[in-house]
Design an enzyme around this catalytic site. Structure first.
Site, short mmCIF file in Angstrom:
data_model
loop_
_atom_site.label_atom_id
_atom_site.label_comp_id
_atom_site.label_asym_id
_atom_site.label_seq_id
_atom_site.Cartn_x
_atom_site.Cartn_y
_atom_site.Cartn_z
N GLN A 1 52.11 50.65 24.38
CA GLN A 1 53.18 50.19 25.27
C GLN A 1 53.51 48.73 24.96
O GLN A 1 54.69 48.36 24.87
CB GLN A 1 52.72 50.33 26.73
N ARG B 1 44.25 59.57 25.28
CA ARG B 1 44.60 59.02 26.61
C ARG B 1 43.51 59.45 27.57
O ARG B 1 43.26 60.64 27.75
CB ARG B 1 45.97 59.54 27.07
N CYS C 1 57.47 49.79 32.07
CA CYS C 1 56.97 50.73 31.05
C CYS C 1 57.32 52.18 31.39
O CYS C 1 57.31 53.02 30.51
CB CYS C 1 55.45 50.57 30.91
N ASP D 1 55.33 47.27 36.74
CA ASP D 1 54.79 48.62 36.53
C ASP D 1 54.45 49.20 37.91
O ASP D 1 54.45 48.46 38.91
CB ASP D 1 53.53 48.56 35.63
N HIS E 1 46.83 49.40 27.43
CA HIS E 1 47.90 50.30 26.96
C HIS E 1 48.60 49.61 25.79
O HIS E 1 49.75 49.18 25.88
CB HIS E 1 48.87 50.58 28.12
N ARG F 1 59.15 53.00 22.02
CA ARG F 1 57.82 53.60 21.83
C ARG F 1 57.81 54.41 20.53
O ARG F 1 56.86 54.36 19.76
CB ARG F 1 57.46 54.50 23.02
N1 CP Z 1 54.83 54.34 29.55
C1 CP Z 1 54.08 55.44 29.33
O1 CP Z 1 53.03 55.40 28.73
O2 CP Z 1 54.62 56.57 29.85
P1 CP Z 1 53.91 57.99 29.92
O3 CP Z 1 52.81 57.90 30.94
O4 CP Z 1 55.01 58.93 30.36
O5 CP Z 1 53.36 58.34 28.57
N1 NVA Z 2 49.69 51.70 34.90
C1 NVA Z 2 50.20 53.03 34.72
C2 NVA Z 2 50.91 53.12 33.42
C3 NVA Z 2 51.53 54.46 33.13
C4 NVA Z 2 52.21 54.49 31.81
C5 NVA Z 2 49.05 54.04 34.79
O1 NVA Z 2 48.00 53.78 34.21
O2 NVA Z 2 49.23 55.07 35.42
#
Ligand code: CP
Ligand code: NVA
Length: 301
Positions: A131, A101, A260, A220, A128, A288
């Site tokens: 997701q 990540r 999400c 989101d 993502h 997930r």
């Molecule tokens: N939806 C998602 O990826 O959540 P987190 O940021 O908590 O991992």
């Molecule tokens: N769009 C958000 C998604 C978090 C799961 C971000 O990147 O922070």
């Protein structure tokens, strides 16, 4: 070259169908005691906060019989200037796969290009895909099919929107993105997905128009991780894109609402919708776990 999972394009639609079917079997307990990844070690290299991705991967890895190693850039030498390439080469000598990540998608691609272990995108600024797999599973559960389902993504055209666009293109779902000017999804992602889609993928401005035809409404956060400096402006520009009861009154009676998570309740979605009868957001969060276990079983060899 090693096969990685950085975007939805890294799986064919046939593979996604197979993955979803296996995830559903796993969810219903079929082969629950099978540990196909016994003896494997999987890293989780997280440069951003996470609740769902981290915990669902850690638990899923354990349930598959493998061992997980949680790493943050600041606790390893990456944070002190060791290069991305050297980190990827070194970790490849210990691990069978790593979930990364990070911020820039180019960093993830660079990491993957120097990795002889499987690299899974656990979120970048651009995509993502894990997701999106859970989104597909949730839509399949709630609507009984993917093909021809109408999804409306309403809000900021961000990483989650980009992966949803690719998912729609792959699985022949119709997707309408409603967003203000300047907050569209990535243009390259959009054009590529549209060019190969057999379904309708469009961008428009009016959230009511998008919501009215939808079987699924998705949103989101308006301010993604790393965008804190632009927060005030984004919240102002996106305020008419909130998922609330007024918007839902334009939608089909059996519409499903997805997010999400994490949600900023009171910004992109109200409490009454998050906690209301149309919301499937916690099923989506649970999924997930199942899709990622299915993905690991498919790709870690
Ligand atoms: N939806 C998602 O990826 O959540 P987190 O940021 O908590 O991992
Ligand atoms: N769009 C958000 C998604 C978090 C799961 C971000 O990147 O922070």
């Amino acid at each position: 070259m090693k096969r990685h999972f950085l975007t939805l394009w890294d799986l064919s639609s046939e593979e996604i169908n197979r993955l979803l079917k296996r995830a559903m079997d796993m969810k219903s307990g079929i082969d629950a005691s099978k540990c196909p990844l016994i003896g494997k070690s999987i890293g989780l290299l997280f440069g951003k906060a996470s609740t769902r991705t981290r915990v669902s991967f850690e638990v899923g890895i354990y349930q598959l019989g493998a061992h997980s190693v949680y790493l943050t850039p600041n606790e390893i030498q990456l944070g002190r200037g060791e290069t991305t390439a050297d980190t990827a080469r070194t970790l490849s000598r210990y691990l069978d796969a790593v979930v990364v990540r990070t911020f820039g998608h180019n960093l993830l691609e660079e990491f993957a290009s120097h990795s002889s272990m499987l690299v899974i995108n656990g979120l970048s600024d651009l995509h993502h895909p894990c997701q999106a797999l859970a989104d597909l599973m949730t839509i399949l559960e709630k609507k009984g099919r993917l093909k021809d389902v109408r999804v409306a993504y309403i809000g900021d055209g961000n990483n989650v929107a980009n992966s949803l666009i690719e998912a729609a293109s792959r699985m022949e779902m119709n997707l309408t993105v409603a967003c203000p000017e300047g907050y569209e999804p990535d243009s390259e992602v959009f054009e590529k997905a549209k060019a190969s889609a057999k379904s309708e993928i469009i961008i428009l401005r009016d959230p009511k128009e998008a919501a009215g035809r939808a079987d699924v409404i998705y949103t989101d956060v308006w301010v993604s991780m790393g965008q804190e400096k632009e927060a005030e402006e984004k919240i102002k520009r996106l305020k008419d894109y909130q998922i609330n009861s007024k918007l839902l009154s334009c939608a089909k009676k059996d519409v499903t609402v997805l997010h999400c998570l994490p949600a900023h309740r009171g910004e992109e979605i109200t409490d009454e919708i998050m906690d209301g009868p149309h919301s499937a957001v916690f099923d989506q969060a649970e999924n997930r776990l199942h899709v990622q276990k299915s993905l690991l079983e498919m790709l870690v060899v």
